[in-house]
Design a protein around this motif. Structure first.
Motif, PDB file in Angstrom:
ATOM      1  N   UNK A  53       0.848  -1.189   0.000  1.00  0.00           N
ATOM      2  CA  UNK A  53       0.000   0.000   0.000  1.00  0.00           C
ATOM      3  C   UNK A  53       0.884   1.240   0.000  1.00  0.00           C
ATOM      4  N   UNK A  54       0.802   2.020  -1.055  1.00  0.00           N
ATOM      5  CA  UNK A  54       1.685   3.181  -1.211  1.00  0.00           C
ATOM      6  C   UNK A  54       0.934   4.480  -0.916  1.00  0.00           C
ATOM      7  N   UNK A  55       1.432   5.227   0.056  1.00  0.00           N
ATOM      8  CA  UNK A  55       0.963   6.575   0.289  1.00  0.00           C
ATOM      9  C   UNK A  55      -0.359   6.721   1.004  1.00  0.00           C
ATOM     10  N   UNK A  56      -0.953   5.604   1.439  1.00  0.00           N
ATOM     11  CA  UNK A  56      -2.284   5.687   2.038  1.00  0.00           C
ATOM     12  C   UNK A  56      -2.310   5.243   3.495  1.00  0.00           C
ATOM     13  N   UNK A  57      -1.138   5.174   4.108  1.00  0.00           N
ATOM     14  CA  UNK A  57      -1.093   4.995   5.550  1.00  0.00           C
ATOM     15  C   UNK A  57       0.149   5.689   6.078  1.00  0.00           C
TER      16      UNK A  57
END
Length: 330
Positions: free
Chosen positions: A194-198
């Motif tokens: 998951x890139x950039x969303x946590x």
């Protein structure tokens, strides 16, 4: 450096992973020597998980990463690459690939292909570029506009390859949280990249993906914890999601930095440690284009972040009160 197996399988990932997109000349050139030095520095720091993709520099990232790891014991590291884009040679190579973000000659064009045949062809080509005999983790790469084919054709192909032992673990890698949550619910994947969303600035992954991943025993590898630059060096003109950050986000990042400074903690250290507050998170992936950047990421991850820092962020409204945060003894 600590490691943990992905999902319910046995494929290990270190808590810090090296993202090799910059080694594919992301936005600007990197020399072969600097690419090798980056991997060497990551190895020295204890990193044993490396991520790449055909998309990164039209195969350049895979070739460089394979060359840099060639003399390392194969059983001592985990390598992931991705499927979904095949590289087709151009009849005439003119111009560069900067429209897709990479400072390389436009020798190939990307062809979306989430068919079963496309998956196998992609992995065969990746193995050739990497000069390896196996891939440890294979991710479906950005199937935003190809969800049904990815579910009905590409995923079953990866599942079969995992059953055959050709790959150790399978998953999906995206810059959004909604579609990966669907894959977690409807398939038997091991991991989500998951890139950039946590991150400290964006917790959209917490709405659905992270809870369902924890429930189903799927590991999450979190990329983009600096949100493409803003949380590494907050200032006007910094980038967020690869575009100039809005003033409101710059202000918020500077407020985060001020709280971190009061606790004697670099913002980069807090940004790297934050995702580990959620039990589904197995690793944080950081892209590095130099030995100094790789070494710095490993150094930042070793810095102890006190519980009081997270409490202050929540008290000031910079984090929601129900966002899970890591314990100091982690």
């Amino acid at each position: 450096m600590r490691s943990t197996p992905l999902g319910t399988g046995t494929t290990p990932v270190t808590e810090l992973s090296l993202g090799a997109a910059p080694l594919g000349n992301l936005f600007r050139p990197v020399t072969d020597e600097d690419a090798t030095a980056t991997v060497d520095a990551a190895w020295t720091a204890g990193i044993r998980t490396f991520d790449t993709a055909p998309h990164y520099g039209l195969g350049l990232s895979e070739r460089r990463l394979g060359a840099a790891l060639r003399d390392r014991p194969r059983e001592q590291y985990t390598l992931s690459t991705k499927v979904g884009r095949l590289l087709r040679p151009r009849a005439e190579a003119t111009g560069d690939d900067l429209a897709d973000g990479f400072a390389v000659p436009a020798t190939h064009e990307r062809v979306w292909d989430f068919s079963a045949d496309g998956v196998r062809r992609s992995l065969e080509s990746s193995l050739e570029r990497l000069d390896l005999d196996r891939i440890d983790i294979a991710y479906l790469h950005d199937p935003d506009d190809h969800a049904e084919q990815a579910l009905s054709e590409a995923y079953p192909a990866l599942e079969a390859l995992r059953a055959e032992g050709v790959v150790g673990a399978i998953g999906i890698g995206m810059n959004q949280a909604e579609m990966p949550a669907r894959f977690v619910r409807e398939t038997d994947i091991d991991a989500v990249l998951l890139a950039g969303r946590y991150s400290l600035l964006d917790q959209r992954g917490l709405t659905e993906l992270l809870p369902v991943a924890a429930e189903r025993g799927v590991s999450v590898v979190v990329g983009g914890v600096f949100n493409s630059g803003l949380l590494a060096d907050p200032r006007p003109g910094a980038t967020f999601d690869y575009a100039t950050a809005p003033d409101a986000l710059v202000t918020r990042a500077l407020e985060l930095q001020a709280v971190c400074e009061r606790h004697g903690v670099p913002l980069r250290a807090a940004a790297l440690r934050f995702p580990f507050g959620h039990p589904a998170v197995a690793s944080v992936l950081v892209g590095s284009r130099s030995a100094a950047e790789a070494a710095d990421a490993a150094l930042m991850l070793r810095i102890r972040v006190p519980d009081a820092l997270w409490a202050d962020l929540k008290e000031l409204g910079l984090l929601a009160v129900d966002v899970p945060t890591p314990k100091e003894e982690y």
